[in-house]
Design a protein around this motif. Sequence first.
Motif, PDB file in Angstrom:
ATOM      1  N   GLY A 168      -5.038  26.328  59.706  1.00 37.38           N
ATOM      2  CA  GLY A 168      -3.780  25.683  60.082  1.00 37.38           C
ATOM      3  C   GLY A 168      -2.736  26.689  60.525  1.00 37.38           C
ATOM      4  O   GLY A 168      -2.014  26.468  61.500  1.00 37.38           O
ATOM      5  N   GLU A 169      -2.666  27.814  59.806  1.00 28.30           N
ATOM      6  CA  GLU A 169      -1.692  28.857  60.144  1.00 28.30           C
ATOM      7  C   GLU A 169      -2.045  29.506  61.476  1.00 28.30           C
ATOM      8  O   GLU A 169      -1.168  29.826  62.288  1.00 28.30           O
ATOM      9  CB  GLU A 169      -1.654  29.914  59.027  1.00 28.30           C
ATOM     10  CG  GLU A 169      -0.723  31.094  59.274  1.00 28.30           C
ATOM     11  CD  GLU A 169       0.746  30.722  59.369  1.00 28.30           C
ATOM     12  OE1 GLU A 169       1.545  31.612  59.713  1.00 28.30           O
ATOM     13  OE2 GLU A 169       1.100  29.548  59.121  1.00 28.30           O
ATOM     14  N   ARG A 170      -3.331  29.711  61.735  1.00 24.11           N
ATOM     15  CA  ARG A 170      -3.771  30.283  63.011  1.00 24.11           C
ATOM     16  C   ARG A 170      -3.347  29.379  64.180  1.00 24.11           C
ATOM     17  O   ARG A 170      -2.830  29.863  65.193  1.00 24.11           O
ATOM     18  CB  ARG A 170      -5.290  30.467  63.019  1.00 24.11           C
ATOM     19  CG  ARG A 170      -5.798  31.520  62.056  1.00 24.11           C
ATOM     20  CD  ARG A 170      -7.322  31.589  62.046  1.00 24.11           C
ATOM     21  NE  ARG A 170      -7.824  32.155  63.289  1.00 24.11           N
ATOM     22  CZ  ARG A 170      -8.009  33.449  63.507  1.00 24.11           C
ATOM     23  NH1 ARG A 170      -7.734  34.316  62.560  1.00 24.11           N
ATOM     24  NH2 ARG A 170      -8.479  33.885  64.659  1.00 24.11           N
ATOM     25  N   LYS A 171      -3.541  28.071  64.015  1.00 23.71           N
ATOM     26  CA  LYS A 171      -3.152  27.123  65.078  1.00 23.71           C
ATOM     27  C   LYS A 171      -1.643  27.124  65.279  1.00 23.71           C
ATOM     28  O   LYS A 171      -1.149  27.060  66.414  1.00 23.71           O
ATOM     29  CB  LYS A 171      -3.648  25.719  64.725  1.00 23.71           C
ATOM     30  CG  LYS A 171      -5.149  25.548  64.853  1.00 23.71           C
ATOM     31  CD  LYS A 171      -5.579  24.139  64.451  1.00 23.71           C
ATOM     32  CE  LYS A 171      -7.089  23.990  64.528  1.00 23.71           C
ATOM     33  NZ  LYS A 171      -7.543  22.651  64.066  1.00 23.71           N
ATOM     34  N   ARG A 172      -0.899  27.183  64.169  1.00 22.57           N
ATOM     35  CA  ARG A 172       0.573  27.185  64.266  1.00 22.57           C
ATOM     36  C   ARG A 172       1.062  28.407  65.037  1.00 22.57           C
ATOM     37  O   ARG A 172       1.905  28.306  65.944  1.00 22.57           O
ATOM     38  CB  ARG A 172       1.186  27.177  62.853  1.00 22.57           C
ATOM     39  CG  ARG A 172       2.708  27.098  62.834  1.00 22.57           C
ATOM     40  CD  ARG A 172       3.252  27.285  61.433  1.00 22.57           C
ATOM     41  NE  ARG A 172       3.227  28.678  61.025  1.00 22.57           N
ATOM     42  CZ  ARG A 172       4.209  29.549  61.248  1.00 22.57           C
ATOM     43  NH1 ARG A 172       5.297  29.165  61.909  1.00 22.57           N
ATOM     44  NH2 ARG A 172       4.114  30.786  60.851  1.00 22.57           N
ATOM     45  N   LEU A 173       0.520  29.583  64.695  1.00 27.49           N
ATOM     46  CA  LEU A 173       0.935  30.818  65.367  1.00 27.49           C
ATOM     47  C   LEU A 173       0.561  30.801  66.850  1.00 27.49           C
ATOM     48  O   LEU A 173       1.348  31.230  67.703  1.00 27.49           O
ATOM     49  CB  LEU A 173       0.315  32.025  64.670  1.00 27.49           C
ATOM     50  CG  LEU A 173       0.872  32.362  63.284  1.00 27.49           C
ATOM     51  CD1 LEU A 173       0.009  33.395  62.575  1.00 27.49           C
ATOM     52  CD2 LEU A 173       2.314  32.855  63.373  1.00 27.49           C
ATOM     53  N   ARG A 175       0.275  28.191  68.742  1.00 26.00           N
ATOM     54  CA  ARG A 175       1.171  27.244  69.420  1.00 26.00           C
ATOM     55  C   ARG A 175       2.548  27.881  69.662  1.00 26.00           C
ATOM     56  O   ARG A 175       3.117  27.762  70.753  1.00 26.00           O
ATOM     57  CB  ARG A 175       1.313  25.978  68.563  1.00 26.00           C
ATOM     58  CG  ARG A 175       2.051  24.837  69.260  1.00 26.00           C
ATOM     59  CD  ARG A 175       2.098  23.577  68.420  1.00 26.00           C
ATOM     60  NE  ARG A 175       2.919  23.752  67.215  1.00 26.00           N
ATOM     61  CZ  ARG A 175       2.455  23.854  65.987  1.00 26.00           C
ATOM     62  NH1 ARG A 175       1.148  23.819  65.769  1.00 26.00           N
ATOM     63  NH2 ARG A 175       3.259  24.000  64.954  1.00 26.00           N
ATOM     64  N   LEU A 176       3.069  28.585  68.646  1.00 30.27           N
ATOM     65  CA  LEU A 176       4.387  29.223  68.780  1.00 30.27           C
ATOM     66  C   LEU A 176       4.370  30.302  69.858  1.00 30.27           C
ATOM     67  O   LEU A 176       5.271  30.366  70.706  1.00 30.27           O
ATOM     68  CB  LEU A 176       4.813  29.837  67.443  1.00 30.27           C
ATOM     69  CG  LEU A 176       5.203  28.877  66.306  1.00 30.27           C
ATOM     70  CD1 LEU A 176       5.567  29.665  65.060  1.00 30.27           C
ATOM     71  CD2 LEU A 176       6.373  27.993  66.715  1.00 30.27           C
ATOM     72  N   SER A 179       4.238  29.180  73.425  1.00 33.85           N
ATOM     73  CA  SER A 179       5.483  28.581  73.912  1.00 33.85           C
ATOM     74  C   SER A 179       6.493  29.626  74.383  1.00 33.85           C
ATOM     75  O   SER A 179       7.424  29.311  75.131  1.00 33.85           O
ATOM     76  CB  SER A 179       6.112  27.708  72.819  1.00 33.85           C
ATOM     77  OG  SER A 179       6.564  28.508  71.735  1.00 33.85           O
ATOM     78  N   GLN A 194       2.030  36.173  59.519  1.00 32.30           N
ATOM     79  CA  GLN A 194       1.709  34.968  58.745  1.00 32.30           C
ATOM     80  C   GLN A 194       2.959  34.433  58.056  1.00 32.30           C
ATOM     81  O   GLN A 194       3.651  35.127  57.332  1.00 32.30           O
ATOM     82  CB  GLN A 194       0.639  35.306  57.698  1.00 32.30           C
ATOM     83  CG  GLN A 194      -0.009  34.093  57.066  1.00 32.30           C
ATOM     84  CD  GLN A 194      -1.291  34.461  56.329  1.00 32.30           C
ATOM     85  OE1 GLN A 194      -1.754  35.585  56.427  1.00 32.30           O
ATOM     86  NE2 GLN A 194      -1.865  33.517  55.612  1.00 32.30           N
ATOM     87  N   ASP A 197       8.677  32.459  61.334  1.00 33.91           N
ATOM     88  CA  ASP A 197       9.099  31.387  62.248  1.00 33.91           C
ATOM     89  C   ASP A 197       9.221  31.927  63.675  1.00 33.91           C
ATOM     90  O   ASP A 197       9.140  33.133  63.925  1.00 33.91           O
ATOM     91  CB  ASP A 197      10.403  30.737  61.784  1.00 33.91           C
ATOM     92  CG  ASP A 197      11.549  31.740  61.663  1.00 33.91           C
ATOM     93  OD1 ASP A 197      11.595  32.692  62.471  1.00 33.91           O
ATOM     94  OD2 ASP A 197      12.405  31.565  60.776  1.00 33.91           O
TER      95      ASP A 197
END
Length: 516
Positions: A168-173, A175-176, A179, A194, A197
């Motif tokens: 989940g953290e890998r996907k969040r990073l 995505r950020l 962008s 990790q 923000d």
Amino acid sequence: MSNELIINSTQTGCRIALLKDKKLSEFHQDDDGHQFNVGDIYLGQVKKVVPGLNAAFVDVGYEKDAFLHYLDLGPQLQSLNKCTKLILAGKMTGKNLNGFKRLPDINKLGKMNQVLTKNQRVLVQVVKEPISTKGPRLSSELSIAGRYIVLVPFSDSVSVSKKIADGGERKRLLRLINSIKPENFGIIIRTVAQGKDVAELDKDLTNLMEKWSKGMQRLTKVKPNEKVIGEMNRANSILRDVLNESFDSIVVDDKALYTDVRDFIREIAPEKEKITKLYNGKAKIFEAYGIEKQLKGLFGQSVSIDGGGYLIIEHTEALHVVDVNSGNKSNAEDNQESTALKVNLDAAKEIARQLRLRDMGGIIVVDFIDMRKVENKKLLFQRMKDEMKSDRSKFTVLPLSKFGLMQITRQRVRPEMNIKTREVCPSCNGSGKVTASILVTDQIEKDVEHIMLKQNEKKLTISLHPYLYAYYTKGLISRQWKWYFKYKRWIKLVEDSSMAILEYKFINSLGEEIAL
């Protein structure tokens, strides 16, 4: 576990010590006159293309030409060369790569003479500092490291450190970063990102883009073999890579360096600014924190292991050899196998520490004490891998061979750390050498404890030089009396001016010398 960074300013640069629970974990020396640090980017000039090696020798200002292999060119070499030519011709600023049309990747199985020619100018990055008789090792796959991310020009890929295991953290990073990622720049997300923000990541990216922009502006003015983008000094680069929540304090003994470090921490981790302190003590900072003493004890050919035993460390041009010895004090276990296992497990911890401290690289061969049981060999192999996990250099640990040898490879990117731990003997005017004088009292204390508690010697006499005799007998409550309170037995001290200044002998009740 407490983490402290102690920085000592010297005439030529600074010395940096990382302490974990007051024990020296890493040691670095930063010399202002030292060039060609890992990460520096130069405008090199090809001096020779060698088809037989599939490599080129490039002039970057070092006394020997640097080595650039075809496999280190990077797939986007043609795009890099195109950009370099446009900037040098004044047709492009290079501030950012928006709208820049990249060229196709080079052939992975190609030849160096197909992509580079003699006297061609090319941007290169130092990946290995000059070591021994060799010049720097170069790469044309440029990257600029920040606190949370690494910027890779002429790429579009975004990758995450393998040490971030949470999906989940890998996907969040990802995505950020996608962008905010600029055009024609790839990003590698570092482990310390990790939980961070987008604002912190964006700030880091902005700093790296500014560094790239300034480098490209400088490129129009530099001559071949001059530096275009320089890596930050060693103190700040260590802070960038290792600073985390567990750090308790950063102590600096020079005001200018203190200001530099504090400003850097304010930029990368404002919440940690308050842990930076300026040292004002009377004693030298490395003396006050016990680092000087540890350096003398840890960088010799022989290194003690906690719980008994010792290591013998030898260095050659081709490899490093470590021999593990039990000594005569490692007899706490019931049998030979358990004694060997205990000494080997303790040695594994110290060996991993020594590799970091001395920055030993290449091939390391460790001769552990022989063990018969397969499960013990597996346990030792696992312990060695666990102790090496905190090492920031790339490494590989192989299981014990049938000869009881363990092979370790560790990435070597700069010369090995070497500190002289022997002093010229004042009693023989330099014709011989003795162990560092700062360690002699510690050794006497250890030997006395062993004789009184382990060997249970009833009557002990120590014969020693008047210099050491005075050290143990002077004062209202001398160290000799402290021994009496500790062991409940009087230890007789005898002055002997014929002995060398750091020499001593233990004598039992029969007048015989006790061999240790």
